[in-house]
Motif scaffolding. Structure first.
Motif, PDB file in Angstrom:
ATOM      1  N   LEU A  51      -9.131  72.285 -70.557  1.00  0.00           N
ATOM      2  CA  LEU A  51      -9.605  71.919 -69.233  1.00  0.00           C
ATOM      3  C   LEU A  51      -9.400  70.422 -69.125  1.00  0.00           C
ATOM      4  O   LEU A  51     -10.010  69.646 -69.844  1.00  0.00           O
ATOM      5  N   ALA A  52      -8.487  70.022 -68.257  1.00  0.00           N
ATOM      6  CA  ALA A  52      -8.132  68.615 -68.128  1.00  0.00           C
ATOM      7  C   ALA A  52      -8.933  68.001 -66.995  1.00  0.00           C
ATOM      8  O   ALA A  52      -8.897  68.482 -65.871  1.00  0.00           O
ATOM      9  N   SER A  53      -9.657  66.935 -67.303  1.00  0.00           N
ATOM     10  CA  SER A  53     -10.488  66.262 -66.302  1.00  0.00           C
ATOM     11  C   SER A  53      -9.931  64.883 -66.012  1.00  0.00           C
ATOM     12  O   SER A  53      -9.538  64.160 -66.922  1.00  0.00           O
ATOM     13  N   SER A  54      -9.938  64.504 -64.750  1.00  0.00           N
ATOM     14  CA  SER A  54      -9.427  63.182 -64.384  1.00  0.00           C
ATOM     15  C   SER A  54     -10.422  62.074 -64.729  1.00  0.00           C
ATOM     16  O   SER A  54     -10.053  60.909 -64.793  1.00  0.00           O
ATOM     17  N   THR A  55     -11.698  62.447 -64.958  1.00  0.00           N
ATOM     18  CA  THR A  55     -12.717  61.435 -65.238  1.00  0.00           C
ATOM     19  C   THR A  55     -13.337  61.547 -66.623  1.00  0.00           C
ATOM     20  O   THR A  55     -13.984  60.618 -67.081  1.00  0.00           O
ATOM     21  N   PRO A  59     -16.377  68.605 -64.375  1.00  0.00           N
ATOM     22  CA  PRO A  59     -15.904  68.629 -62.982  1.00  0.00           C
ATOM     23  C   PRO A  59     -16.743  69.537 -62.098  1.00  0.00           C
ATOM     24  O   PRO A  59     -17.399  70.461 -62.567  1.00  0.00           O
ATOM     25  N   LYS A  60     -16.719  69.248 -60.799  1.00  0.00           N
ATOM     26  CA  LYS A  60     -17.350  70.116 -59.804  1.00  0.00           C
ATOM     27  C   LYS A  60     -16.338  71.107 -59.254  1.00  0.00           C
ATOM     28  O   LYS A  60     -16.659  72.238 -58.948  1.00  0.00           O
ATOM     29  N   ASP A  97     -11.264  67.807 -59.252  1.00  0.00           N
ATOM     30  CA  ASP A  97     -11.774  66.978 -60.349  1.00  0.00           C
ATOM     31  C   ASP A  97     -11.123  67.319 -61.680  1.00  0.00           C
ATOM     32  O   ASP A  97     -11.177  66.530 -62.628  1.00  0.00           O
ATOM     33  N   ALA A  98     -10.552  68.509 -61.769  1.00  0.00           N
ATOM     34  CA  ALA A  98      -9.993  68.974 -63.041  1.00  0.00           C
ATOM     35  C   ALA A  98      -8.887  69.976 -62.772  1.00  0.00           C
ATOM     36  O   ALA A  98      -8.715  70.463 -61.661  1.00  0.00           O
ATOM     37  N   ALA A  99      -8.140  70.278 -63.824  1.00  0.00           N
ATOM     38  CA  ALA A  99      -7.085  71.296 -63.769  1.00  0.00           C
ATOM     39  C   ALA A  99      -7.145  72.101 -65.051  1.00  0.00           C
ATOM     40  O   ALA A  99      -7.590  71.617 -66.088  1.00  0.00           O
ATOM     41  N   SER A 100      -6.687  73.334 -64.984  1.00  0.00           N
ATOM     42  CA  SER A 100      -6.706  74.186 -66.168  1.00  0.00           C
ATOM     43  C   SER A 100      -5.294  74.461 -66.684  1.00  0.00           C
ATOM     44  O   SER A 100      -4.932  75.599 -66.902  1.00  0.00           O
ATOM     45  N   PRO A 101      -4.491  73.439 -66.878  1.00  0.00           N
ATOM     46  CA  PRO A 101      -3.148  73.693 -67.402  1.00  0.00           C
ATOM     47  C   PRO A 101      -3.196  74.000 -68.894  1.00  0.00           C
ATOM     48  O   PRO A 101      -4.167  73.680 -69.574  1.00  0.00           O
TER      49      PRO A 101
END
Length: 110
Positions: A51-55, A59-60, A97-101
């Motif tokens: 789970l990739a988070s930008s912060t 994430p929400k 807020d996030a991506a699941s790549p």
């Protein structure tokens, strides 16, 4: 995948390569049971799902393809996209807020 399966079924001289993790693969198979046939199966190792988070914070809103969405904690809202690559791009643009790549160069991993 649904559109690809329709095109292959009509052509009758094409091959469709799919992952078995596709959430609706069974529907594609049964819808085209008379036109498509299983020719081969291969198994290979894949990278761990992340789970990739930008912060770096929980994430929400997470952009995700339907296949890995069950791996996202239930408390996180989902924004469905057509691929894991698109999920990463949506996150990079600030639309989630996030991506699941499976594999991406995020700022941090949760």
């Amino acid at each position: 995948m649904e559109l690809a399966a329709e095109a292959v079924a009509k052509c009758r001289k094409s091959v469709l390569l799919s992952v078995v993790a596709y959430p609706h693969l069974h529907s594609i198979i049964y819808e085209h049971i008379g036109e498509l046939k299983l020719m081969d199966v291969f198994i290979m190792n894949t990278d761990n799902m992340v789970l990739a988070s930008s912060t770096g914070k929980t994430p929400k809103l997470c952009a995700t393809h339907p296949a890995p969405e069950k791996l996202i904690p239930a408390s996180i809202e989902r924004k469905f996209v057509t691929s894991n690559a698109q999920a990463a791009a949506v996150c990079a643009k600030g639309e989630a807020d996030a991506a699941s790549p499976r594999c991406a160069p995020p700022t941090s991993f949760l």
